[in-house]
Enzyme design. Structure first.
Site, PDB file in Angstrom:
ATOM      1  N   LYS A 245      34.981  44.078  49.723  1.00  0.00           N
ATOM      2  CA  LYS A 245      35.517  42.900  50.413  1.00  0.00           C
ATOM      3  C   LYS A 245      35.494  41.706  49.468  1.00  0.00           C
ATOM      4  O   LYS A 245      34.431  41.257  49.057  1.00  0.00           O
ATOM      5  CB  LYS A 245      34.692  42.560  51.662  1.00  0.00           C
ATOM      6  CG  LYS A 245      35.443  41.564  52.554  1.00  0.00           C
ATOM      7  CD  LYS A 245      34.557  40.932  53.602  1.00  0.00           C
ATOM      8  CE  LYS A 245      33.849  39.718  53.089  1.00  0.00           C
ATOM      9  NZ  LYS A 245      34.733  38.595  52.686  1.00  0.00           N
TER      10      LYS A 245
ATOM     11  N   GLY B 278      38.838  39.711  54.967  1.00  0.00           N
ATOM     12  CA  GLY B 278      38.429  38.934  56.136  1.00  0.00           C
ATOM     13  C   GLY B 278      37.125  38.197  55.950  1.00  0.00           C
ATOM     14  O   GLY B 278      36.515  38.191  54.872  1.00  0.00           O
TER      15      GLY B 278
ATOM     16  N   GLY C  56      33.292  36.777  56.101  1.00  0.00           N
ATOM     17  CA  GLY C  56      32.003  37.400  55.825  1.00  0.00           C
ATOM     18  C   GLY C  56      31.291  37.807  57.102  1.00  0.00           C
ATOM     19  O   GLY C  56      30.684  38.883  57.179  1.00  0.00           O
TER      20      GLY C  56
ATOM     21  N   GLY D 221      32.454  41.423  56.446  1.00  0.00           N
ATOM     22  CA  GLY D 221      31.284  41.503  55.552  1.00  0.00           C
ATOM     23  C   GLY D 221      30.076  42.046  56.295  1.00  0.00           C
ATOM     24  O   GLY D 221      29.399  42.977  55.828  1.00  0.00           O
TER      25      GLY D 221
ATOM     26  N   GLU E 112      23.311  39.078  43.287  1.00  0.00           N
ATOM     27  CA  GLU E 112      23.551  38.075  42.237  1.00  0.00           C
ATOM     28  C   GLU E 112      23.857  36.776  42.959  1.00  0.00           C
ATOM     29  O   GLU E 112      24.919  36.634  43.574  1.00  0.00           O
ATOM     30  CB  GLU E 112      24.763  38.470  41.376  1.00  0.00           C
ATOM     31  CG  GLU E 112      24.661  39.811  40.692  1.00  0.00           C
ATOM     32  CD  GLU E 112      23.654  39.840  39.562  1.00  0.00           C
ATOM     33  OE1 GLU E 112      23.284  38.746  39.076  1.00  0.00           O
ATOM     34  OE2 GLU E 112      23.221  40.936  39.189  1.00  0.00           O
TER      35      GLU E 112
ATOM     36  N   CYS F 188      28.171  30.333  38.563  1.00  0.00           N
ATOM     37  CA  CYS F 188      26.718  30.343  38.795  1.00  0.00           C
ATOM     38  C   CYS F 188      25.948  30.091  37.507  1.00  0.00           C
ATOM     39  O   CYS F 188      24.784  29.709  37.553  1.00  0.00           O
ATOM     40  CB  CYS F 188      26.291  31.661  39.442  1.00  0.00           C
ATOM     41  SG  CYS F 188      26.855  33.111  38.534  1.00  0.00           S
TER      42      CYS F 188
ATOM     43  N   GLU G  44      21.874  23.773  44.294  1.00  0.00           N
ATOM     44  CA  GLU G  44      23.082  24.186  43.581  1.00  0.00           C
ATOM     45  C   GLU G  44      24.272  23.440  44.196  1.00  0.00           C
ATOM     46  O   GLU G  44      24.647  23.707  45.337  1.00  0.00           O
ATOM     47  CB  GLU G  44      23.294  25.697  43.707  1.00  0.00           C
ATOM     48  CG  GLU G  44      24.460  26.168  42.863  1.00  0.00           C
ATOM     49  CD  GLU G  44      24.771  27.655  43.029  1.00  0.00           C
ATOM     50  OE1 GLU G  44      24.822  28.131  44.169  1.00  0.00           O
ATOM     51  OE2 GLU G  44      24.989  28.322  42.001  1.00  0.00           O
TER      52      GLU G  44
HETATM   53  O1  TXE Z   1      29.641  31.830  49.656  1.00  0.00           O
HETATM   54  P1  TXE Z   1      29.156  33.113  50.412  1.00  0.00           P
HETATM   55  P2  TXE Z   1      30.092  30.409  50.224  1.00  0.00           P
HETATM   56  C1  TXE Z   1      27.102  29.415  46.116  1.00  0.00           C
HETATM   57  C2  TXE Z   1      27.587  27.994  45.912  1.00  0.00           C
HETATM   58  C3  TXE Z   1      28.341  27.719  47.156  1.00  0.00           C
HETATM   59  C4  TXE Z   1      27.511  28.444  48.168  1.00  0.00           C
HETATM   60  C5  TXE Z   1      28.212  28.812  49.440  1.00  0.00           C
HETATM   61  O2  TXE Z   1      26.486  27.141  45.818  1.00  0.00           O
HETATM   62  O3  TXE Z   1      28.392  26.357  47.445  1.00  0.00           O
HETATM   63  O4  TXE Z   1      27.119  29.621  47.513  1.00  0.00           O
HETATM   64  O5  TXE Z   1      29.409  29.469  49.141  1.00  0.00           O
HETATM   65  C6  TXE Z   1      30.697  37.031  52.098  1.00  0.00           C
HETATM   66  N1  TXE Z   1      27.805  39.385  55.604  1.00  0.00           N
HETATM   67  N2  TXE Z   1      27.929  30.424  45.477  1.00  0.00           N
HETATM   68  O6  TXE Z   1      29.490  30.157  51.547  1.00  0.00           O
HETATM   69  O7  TXE Z   1      29.093  32.924  51.877  1.00  0.00           O
HETATM   70  C7  TXE Z   1      31.887  36.112  51.963  1.00  0.00           C
HETATM   71  O8  TXE Z   1      32.928  36.499  52.827  1.00  0.00           O
HETATM   72  C8  TXE Z   1      28.447  39.891  54.538  1.00  0.00           C
HETATM   73  C9  TXE Z   1      27.406  31.000  44.262  1.00  0.00           C
HETATM   74  O9  TXE Z   1      31.538  30.289  50.122  1.00  0.00           O
HETATM   75  O10 TXE Z   1      27.918  33.551  49.738  1.00  0.00           O
HETATM   76  C10 TXE Z   1      32.225  36.293  50.492  1.00  0.00           C
HETATM   77  O11 TXE Z   1      32.953  37.503  50.303  1.00  0.00           O
HETATM   78  N3  TXE Z   1      29.161  39.139  53.694  1.00  0.00           N
HETATM   79  C11 TXE Z   1      28.070  32.290  43.950  1.00  0.00           C
HETATM   80  C12 TXE Z   1      30.833  36.440  49.850  1.00  0.00           C
HETATM   81  O12 TXE Z   1      29.954  36.768  50.927  1.00  0.00           O
HETATM   82  C13 TXE Z   1      29.217  37.816  53.921  1.00  0.00           C
HETATM   83  C14 TXE Z   1      29.533  32.323  44.143  1.00  0.00           C
HETATM   84  C15 TXE Z   1      30.303  35.186  49.185  1.00  0.00           C
HETATM   85  O13 TXE Z   1      30.376  34.108  50.093  1.00  0.00           O
HETATM   86  C16 TXE Z   1      28.557  37.222  55.015  1.00  0.00           C
HETATM   87  C17 TXE Z   1      29.936  31.702  45.394  1.00  0.00           C
HETATM   88  C18 TXE Z   1      27.820  38.075  55.878  1.00  0.00           C
HETATM   89  N4  TXE Z   1      27.181  37.619  56.952  1.00  0.00           N
HETATM   90  C19 TXE Z   1      29.142  30.765  45.988  1.00  0.00           C
HETATM   91  N5  TXE Z   1      28.801  35.901  54.985  1.00  0.00           N
HETATM   92  C20 TXE Z   1      27.659  32.906  42.636  1.00  0.00           C
HETATM   93  N6  TXE Z   1      26.483  33.510  42.604  1.00  0.00           N
HETATM   94  O14 TXE Z   1      28.390  32.890  41.668  1.00  0.00           O
HETATM   95  C21 TXE Z   1      29.581  35.658  53.912  1.00  0.00           C
HETATM   96  N7  TXE Z   1      29.854  36.819  53.279  1.00  0.00           N
END
Ligand code: TXE
Length: 498
Positions: A190, A221, A223, A227, A265, A299, A400
């Site tokens: 996903k 779709g 998360g 997800g 990660e 990150c 962050e």
């Molecule tokens: O990411 P999410 P978000 C950090 C960065 C950012 C913060 C929030 O600080 O401001 O995270 O970002 C899926 N079950 N990073 O909320 O939610 C989602 O659909 C399963 C650092 O936009 O972590 C997407 O595919 N999956 C980071 C993925 O998780 C779920 C890069 C990441 O989204 C889910 C991005 C659930 N319950 C943001 N909820 C890095 N390490 O590089 C969400 N997802």
């Protein structure tokens, strides 16, 4: 890309289509619930199209397809897998231009970055693991004197789940999928709902490369819907997740009682450390990249800059001057260095940090406000921002932000520096600029993180272990570590008679 796709009997091309479908069992299909999300172009706020918003029913269909494909795929020869993965890498390379255009539209990142760094890296991920699997070996241990020999089988896990974020969409999506497939697993993947289209295009490329139907299934779709269903599905044996730390914590909580293998990660708040004996020009130039590449949405960005006090004022002035010269612009323009933030929500989150600054903690030296791009006033632009911080405990230095924002603090000596560098919950990476070899070793050993760059930043060799400690994640990916993650080691002990 081929234009041979059919949907409801209508021939269509996923590149030109405004609809992003699921890709299950080798075919594009709409979500069972006929529910759709909007895909917004962050560069101007316009609607790019709609995205399948999948539920557990779609994940169930994907798991059935993957389970049916599993035994043939895990029993295919390494050469067969290697050839197909290598072909996928080739096809990504052949389609760099269309993939880069779509990636830039979905995410707001400058097209040049997508074209020269990120899409090529997605191809490298496939090429690398196509080769790595042919070199993957296991151990044997002779129990000398006991007339026995042990050896380790490395078997595919079965059906695995890969969930990736929006900041480096195809790059991180393929970073998980390629080793999972190489190791003989079938995959339910996903991408982020904010950047779904290059992942969707990968389905077509996999078909062209001859990847059997059901081996890779892409469920689109939210998360919380698709997800969450991947996390919970009993037949999915492992989860490889990259995303925010808060979501990662949730993922761990859901997956732990199910005893799935888990790789996380997560976020970072990485120190970028500048000593007075460094190659000054290189440190300054690279610091511009490590601060603002991809609008700071990586990150690994060095978001906390610690500068030795003897050169603090000079480095500060030079960094602010260079930062002010960066061009905030439309992502499709080659001269743009700072594109749009990925979404309205993320844009507002980053701006909120500026509104809440306590003058006792910090002051903005440049930026700190929305960027203006003529003709694209509804886009989510933020000016590159440098902030001088007095208090290492303030939110700006602890959380962050994930935007084009860096903080500066001086330090007097190594002891003080290490204390400040480690005084965060994150532990992903660190960059150190110095010519003193002894110092590089002292600091590398003491800084709490998974990756240290000395006199460089984000120089990647795909054979190296990649990941973080503390709240930046659990486990390592990259090279053989990824192949180890996506296989189950099984020890076999054979006794023999002399
Ligand atoms: O990411 P999410 P978000 C950090 C960065 C950012 C913060 C929030 O600080 O401001 O995270 O970002 C899926 N079950 N990073 O909320 O939610 C989602 O659909 C399963 C650092 O936009 O972590 C997407 O595919 N999956 C980071 C993925 O998780 C779920 C890069 C990441 O989204 C889910 C991005 C659930 N319950 C943001 N909820 C890095 N390490 O590089 C969400 N997802």
């Amino acid at each position: 890309l081929s234009s041979k796709l059919t949907f409801n009997g209508v021939s269509m091309n996923p590149v030109n289509s405004t609809t992003t479908f699921n890709f299950i069992n080798g075919k594009y299909c709409d979500p069972v619930g006929e529910d759709w999300l909007e895909n917004i172009n962050p560069a101007d706020g316009t609607l790019l199209g709609r995205i399948a918003n999948s539920t557990e029913q779609d994940v169930e269909h994907a798991v059935i397809a993957a389970s049916n494909a599993q035994s043939n795929w895990s029993e295919s020869t390494l050469e067969q897998r290697s050839r197909i993965l290598s072909k996928i890498g080739d096809l990504i390379e052949e389609n760099i231009e269309s993939l880069a255009t779509i990636e830039s539209e979905d995410s707001g990142k400058p097209i040049g970055r997508a074209r020269t760094i990120e899409i090529p890296r997605a191809a490298s991920n496939f090429h690398f693991f196509a080769n790595a699997i042919t070199q993957f070996s296991s151990e044997s241990h002779e129990s000398v004197g006991q007339n026995a020999i042990n050896f380790t089988l490395r078997q595919p896990l079965g059906v695995v789940g890969c969930i990736s974020p929006w900041n480096l969409p195809l790059y991180l999506f393929t970073w998980k999928i390629a080793p999972a497939l190489a190791a003989g697993n079938c995959v339910i993947a996903k991408p982020s709902e904010l950047t779904p289209r290059t992942a969707s295009m990968l389905g077509d490329l996999c078909n062209q490369a001859g990847l059997p139907a059901g081996v890779l299934n892409i469920v689109q779709g939210a998360g919380t819907g698709a997800g969450q269903a991947i996390l919970e599905h009993e037949k999915i044996k492992a989860i490889s997740f990259t995303g925010g730390t808060a979501t990662g914590e949730h993922v761990a909580r859901v997956v732990a009682p199910k005893f799935k293998k888990l790789s996380l990660e997560l976020g970072g708040k990485n120190p970028n450390i500048i000593f007075s004996d460094c190659n000054y020009e290189r440190a300054l130039e690279t610091t511009i990249h490590s601060s603002f590449a991809n609008q700071g949405q990586i990150c690994l960005c060095g978001s906390r800059i610690f500068i030795e006090s003897s050169i603090y004022e000079k480095f500060k002035a030079d960094l602010v001057a260079r930062t002010s010269q960066l061009t905030v612009g439309h992502p499709s323009k080659t001269e743009t260095s700072i594109g749009a933030m990925v979404s309205g929500d993320h844009y507002r989150k980053v701006l909120s940090y500026f509104e809440q600054i306590d003058p006792a903690d910090a002051s903005i030296l440049c930026g700190g406000k929305p960027g203006t791009v003529e003709g694209h006033e509804q886009g989510f632009y933020i000016e590159p921002t440098v902030i001088e911080v007095q208090n290492n405990q303030c939110r700006l230095n602890q959380e962050e932000i994930f935007g084009p924002v860096v903080t500066l603090m001086p330090f007097e000596n190594e002891e003080e520096l290490i204390a400040m560098a480690n005084d965060v919950k994150y532990g992903l990476s660190a960059t150190i600029w110095t010519k003193d070899l002894d110092r590089t070793m002292r600091l590398s050993k003491k800084i709490e993180c998974g990756v240290v760059w000395i006199n460089t930043w984000l120089m990647r060799d795909l054979r190296t272990p990649f990941g973080g400690m503390k709240d930046s994640g659990v486990g390592r990916e990259g090279g053989l570590e990824a192949l180890r993650f996506f296989t189950e080691p099984k020890n076999i002990c054979i006794a023999f008679e002399n």
